[in-house]
Design an enzyme around this catalytic site. Structure first.
Site, mmCIF file in Angstrom:
data_model
loop_
_atom_site.group_PDB
_atom_site.id
_atom_site.type_symbol
_atom_site.label_atom_id
_atom_site.label_comp_id
_atom_site.label_asym_id
_atom_site.label_seq_id
_atom_site.Cartn_x
_atom_site.Cartn_y
_atom_site.Cartn_z
ATOM 1 N N TYR A 160 98.147 55.434 55.630
ATOM 2 C CA TYR A 160 97.143 55.024 56.610
ATOM 3 C C TYR A 160 95.715 54.936 56.041
ATOM 4 O O TYR A 160 95.178 55.916 55.539
ATOM 5 C CB TYR A 160 97.160 55.993 57.804
ATOM 6 C CG TYR A 160 95.956 55.839 58.673
ATOM 7 C CD1 TYR A 160 95.807 54.692 59.437
ATOM 8 C CD2 TYR A 160 94.940 56.784 58.668
ATOM 9 C CE1 TYR A 160 94.670 54.495 60.196
ATOM 10 C CE2 TYR A 160 93.804 56.601 59.436
ATOM 11 C CZ TYR A 160 93.682 55.449 60.191
ATOM 12 O OH TYR A 160 92.546 55.258 60.920
ATOM 13 N N HIS A 217 96.976 60.579 61.833
ATOM 14 C CA HIS A 217 97.444 59.326 62.425
ATOM 15 C C HIS A 217 98.875 59.409 62.956
ATOM 16 O O HIS A 217 99.734 58.552 62.668
ATOM 17 C CB HIS A 217 97.279 58.156 61.439
ATOM 18 C CG HIS A 217 96.770 56.913 62.112
ATOM 19 N ND1 HIS A 217 97.572 55.845 62.391
ATOM 20 C CD2 HIS A 217 95.559 56.601 62.597
ATOM 21 C CE1 HIS A 217 96.857 54.909 63.006
ATOM 22 N NE2 HIS A 217 95.629 55.343 63.143
HETATM 23 O O1 KDG Z 1 93.610 49.827 65.843
HETATM 24 C C1 KDG Z 1 93.927 51.065 65.336
HETATM 25 C C2 KDG Z 1 92.721 51.721 64.729
HETATM 26 O O2 KDG Z 1 91.663 51.698 65.636
HETATM 27 C C3 KDG Z 1 93.010 53.142 64.339
HETATM 28 O O3 KDG Z 1 94.040 53.146 63.406
HETATM 29 C C4 KDG Z 1 91.785 53.787 63.786
HETATM 30 O O4 KDG Z 1 92.797 55.967 63.730
HETATM 31 C C5 KDG Z 1 91.811 55.269 63.745
HETATM 32 C C6 KDG Z 1 90.516 55.930 63.721
HETATM 33 O O5 KDG Z 1 90.504 57.143 63.793
HETATM 34 O O6 KDG Z 1 89.509 55.232 63.637
HETATM 35 MG MG MG Z 2 92.290 58.000 64.323
#
Ligand code: KDG
Ligand code: MG
Length: 408
Positions: A160, A217
């Site tokens: 991520y 995440h």
């Molecule tokens: O669209 C998904 C994102 O906004 C997300 O993955 C971002 O986890 C995220 C964050 O903490 O900014």
């Molecule tokens: Mg987030």
């Protein structure tokens, strides 16, 4: 006073911002943001096909009744698409109300509780030295709080929000090459072996003052998340974000029973009913809703007030997918909320974005200063907007090495 028309625009520099403009018979207009990352056309369609035809003729000063009309009036309630669409209307109505009163929205909410609001940036690295460089760059720019995401040794793909190669910067979340997602491969064991020690190294290198945040995440099971939160206690994280998937409010209890690491969750929540038990049982420390898909200022404020009763502070979602309009709505709440914690903030301030959304809001030394202009304090240039079209894009999907689909 009446709403005479409303228009929806989809597009923007490198993003599909969904911008709502509500016009009134007194010449005052209001702006709202319904951007729902990677599903942008859906709140736009809900607005165009159902909400706007009902909105025309309503009194824009009656924002509460309009919110209730759309929320209670819809038999099938809640969900991010509907709440993003209601959110945009609600923001635009607060914008109109502020312009009518000649007051910034924070004054309508109760006035400023602080001079400026703490924000955090996203540091990211393909490996730990790369991440350390990224953190150092943010500290040099004056940031006091940084979210840290790192490539995991041996992980088959980048995980991520981290790049494949060292030294690269950018948005690793949305791929605009089409709607078919890329695949990331995830391995929880490798992550759990690496990440606690990496966070400890970051603390050693940057010292006690830096506020360090980390986003899991949604990738861990409750027992794994509890073990992780316990393992990183000595690091003194500012927060551990989304340790488990957001749907299961009870999962957070196990983490709480085992660790004192502060927990933040809620960027995928869209109503108070997604987090009321979490808040009332004091299982979290920060609530991460976004004003956009949590139904605008009217609904977000109810969540913030409930949170305040239970020592839960705000840490609103501020990924670059939010347009400067909803970010402004959040900055006004941040200026007012007695239980403000921190704001996620990614500088959108490219010349193209500033031209599309002119404003006097400003970031200085890691602190956000909200504009004193009436309403939300952001404008929208329709001529600039005509330069941008909708671009299909997608988040990656996540699979385990054996092919099992996992949580993005
Ligand atoms: O669209 C998904 C994102 O906004 C997300 O993955 C971002 O986890 C995220 C964050 O903490 O900014
Ligand atoms: Mg987030």
């Amino acid at each position: 006073m009446k709403i005479t028309d409303a228009k929806v625009f989809v597009g923007g520099p490198g993003k599909n911002y969904v911008t709502l403009k509500i016009m009134t018979d007194q010449g005052v207009y209001g702006l709202g943001d319904a951007t729902l990352n990677n599903r942008e056309t859906l709140p736009a369609a809900y607005l165009r096909d159902y909400l706007i035809p009902n909105l025309i003729g309503m009194d824009p000063r009656r924002s509460e009744d309009i919110w209730q009309f759309f929320y209670r009036g819809a038999y099938f309630r809640r969900g991010p698409i509907a709440m993003a669409a209601f959110g945009a209307i609600d923001m635009a109505l607060w914008d109109i109300k502020g312009k009518l009163a000649n007051m910034p929205v924070y004054d309508l909410l109760g006035g400023k509780s602080r001079e400026a609001a703490l924000v955090y940036a996203h540091a990211t690295g393909a490996d730990l030295p790369d991440l350390m460089d990224s953190i150092a760059r943010y500290i040099e720019q004056g940031y006091k709080a940084v979210r840290v995401q790192c490539g995991i040794p041996g992980m088959p793909t980048a995980s991520y929000a981290v790049p494949d190669e060292t030294g690269s910067t950018g948005d690793y979340i949305t791929d605009f090459s089409g709607i078919r997602p890329k695949v990331e491969i995830w391995d929880t064991d490798r992550y759990l072996r690496f990440m606690p020690a990496a966070l400890a190294d970051i603390r050693d290198r940057f010292g006690p003052d830096l506020k360090i945040l980390h986003d899991v995440h949604h990738r861990l099971l409750p027992r794994e998340a509890a073990a992780f939160a316990k393992a990183v206690e000595p690091v003194g994280l500012y927060w551990l974000e989304d340790p488990t998937p957001g749907e299961d409010q009870e999962a957070l209890r196990l983490i709480r029973q085992h660790a004192t690491t502060p927990i933040a969750i809620g960027e995928v929540f869209n109503s108070i009913f997604d987090c009321n038990r979490l808040i009332e049982n004091e299982l979290i420390d920060f609530i991460r809703i976004a004003v956009t898909y949590a139904g605008g200022i009217t609904h977000a404020r109810r969540i913030v007030d409930l949170a305040g009763l239970h020592h839960v502070r705000t840490g609103f979602h501020g990924a670059p997918s939010h347009s400067p309009i909803s970010m402004a709505a959040q900055h006004h709440i941040n200026a007012w909320a007695p239980n403000f914690g921190i704001q996620e903030y990614l500088v959108l301030g490219t010349p193209e974005c500033d031209a599309l959304f002119p404003s006097e809001h400003r970031l200085e030394d890691g602190l956000f200063h909200v504009s004193d202009a009436p309403g939300l304090g952001v404008d929208f240039d329709e001529a600039e907007a005509a330069r941008y079209a909708y671009q299909p894009g997608s988040h990656p999907v996540v699979r385990l090495e054996d092919g099992t689909l996992w949580n993005y």
